[in-house]
Design a protein around this motif. Structure first.
Motif, short mmCIF file in Angstrom:
data_model
loop_
_atom_site.label_atom_id
_atom_site.label_comp_id
_atom_site.label_asym_id
_atom_site.label_seq_id
_atom_site.Cartn_x
_atom_site.Cartn_y
_atom_site.Cartn_z
N THR A 1 2.54 4.55 16.93
CA THR A 1 1.40 4.62 17.83
C THR A 1 0.51 5.79 17.42
N ASN A 2 -0.81 5.53 17.35
CA ASN A 2 -1.74 6.61 16.97
C ASN A 2 -2.23 7.35 18.21
N ASP A 3 -3.09 8.35 18.00
CA ASP A 3 -3.58 9.18 19.11
C ASP A 3 -4.40 8.40 20.14
N ARG A 4 -4.99 7.28 19.73
CA ARG A 4 -5.78 6.45 20.66
C ARG A 4 -4.93 5.49 21.46
N GLY A 5 -3.63 5.42 21.12
CA GLY A 5 -2.73 4.51 21.83
C GLY A 5 -2.58 3.15 21.18
N ASP A 6 -3.16 2.98 19.98
CA ASP A 6 -2.99 1.72 19.24
C ASP A 6 -1.59 1.69 18.62
N SER A 7 -0.87 0.60 18.83
CA SER A 7 0.49 0.48 18.30
C SER A 7 0.60 -0.70 17.35
N PHE A 8 1.38 -0.50 16.30
CA PHE A 8 1.69 -1.54 15.32
C PHE A 8 3.16 -1.42 14.97
N GLU B 1 0.85 -1.18 0.00
CA GLU B 1 0.00 0.00 0.00
C GLU B 1 0.89 1.23 0.00
N THR B 2 0.49 2.23 -0.74
CA THR B 2 1.21 3.50 -0.70
C THR B 2 0.81 4.24 0.57
N VAL B 3 1.80 4.73 1.30
CA VAL B 3 1.57 5.47 2.54
C VAL B 3 2.39 6.75 2.52
N CYS B 4 2.04 7.68 3.40
CA CYS B 4 2.82 8.90 3.58
C CYS B 4 3.75 8.70 4.77
N VAL B 5 5.03 8.95 4.56
CA VAL B 5 6.02 8.82 5.62
C VAL B 5 6.80 10.13 5.70
N TRP B 6 6.92 10.66 6.92
CA TRP B 6 7.75 11.83 7.17
C TRP B 6 9.05 11.35 7.77
N HIS C 1 9.99 7.06 -5.78
CA HIS C 1 10.34 7.37 -4.39
C HIS C 1 9.12 7.47 -3.48
N ALA C 2 7.98 6.92 -3.89
CA ALA C 2 6.81 6.85 -3.03
C ALA C 2 7.04 5.77 -1.98
N TRP C 3 6.57 6.00 -0.77
CA TRP C 3 6.71 5.01 0.29
C TRP C 3 5.64 3.94 0.16
N GLN C 4 6.05 2.70 0.38
CA GLN C 4 5.13 1.57 0.34
C GLN C 4 5.17 0.84 1.67
N LEU C 5 4.00 0.52 2.18
CA LEU C 5 3.87 -0.30 3.36
C LEU C 5 3.82 -1.75 2.89
N VAL C 6 4.72 -2.59 3.41
CA VAL C 6 4.77 -3.96 2.94
C VAL C 6 4.37 -4.98 4.01
N ALA C 7 4.37 -4.58 5.29
CA ALA C 7 3.93 -5.49 6.35
C ALA C 7 3.53 -4.69 7.58
N VAL C 8 2.53 -5.24 8.30
CA VAL C 8 2.09 -4.65 9.56
C VAL C 8 1.98 -5.79 10.58
N TYR C 9 2.56 -5.57 11.75
CA TYR C 9 2.51 -6.55 12.84
C TYR C 9 1.73 -5.92 13.98
N ASP C 10 0.76 -6.69 14.52
CA ASP C 10 0.01 -6.13 15.65
C ASP C 10 0.32 -6.85 16.93
N ARG D 1 -4.15 4.43 6.15
CA ARG D 1 -5.61 4.30 6.17
C ARG D 1 -6.28 5.42 6.96
N GLY D 2 -5.79 6.64 6.73
CA GLY D 2 -6.40 7.81 7.34
C GLY D 2 -6.02 8.06 8.79
N GLN D 3 -5.12 7.25 9.35
CA GLN D 3 -4.69 7.44 10.73
C GLN D 3 -3.22 7.84 10.77
N ARG D 4 -2.90 8.79 11.65
CA ARG D 4 -1.53 9.23 11.80
C ARG D 4 -0.88 8.46 12.94
#
Length: 86
Positions: free
Chosen positions: A60-67, A6-11, A77-86, A23-26
């Motif tokens: 970690t998002n504003d609600r305290g959810d961490s991945f 997935e394409t994501v925004c990374v600073w 040079h677009a950032w791609q998300l390739v895996a998420v671990y919960d 997915r709309g969450q920072r």
């Protein structure tokens, strides 16, 4: 673990991730990002190059959810998300 592309925004700060929008969450990076390296070259080389492939970090998002996220730069040079671990 979820694998995806997935394409994501990374600073970044000093070329290391500090924030990600997925997915709309920072998510703020809440650990020290780990460089993910891979081997480049033929197997017969005795000292293959180890280029930076991407980054792994906890966010970690504003609600305290961490991945834990694995990201890499893709085409254009677009950032791609390739895996998420919960």
């Amino acid at each position: 673990m979820q694998t995806m592309t997935e394409t994501v925004c990374v600073w970044t700060d000093d070329q290391q991730p500090v924030r990600l929008v997925w997915r709309g969450q920072r998510f703020t990076v809440t650990d020290t990002p780990t460089p993910v390296r891979g081997y480049l070259g033929a197997p017969e080389l005795t000292h293959p190059l180890e280029p930076l492939w991407g980054w792994r970090f906890q966010g970690t998002n504003d609600r305290g959810d961490s991945f834990v996220f694995d990201v890499r730069t893709g085409a254009g040079h677009a950032w791609q998300l390739v895996a998420v671990y919960d």
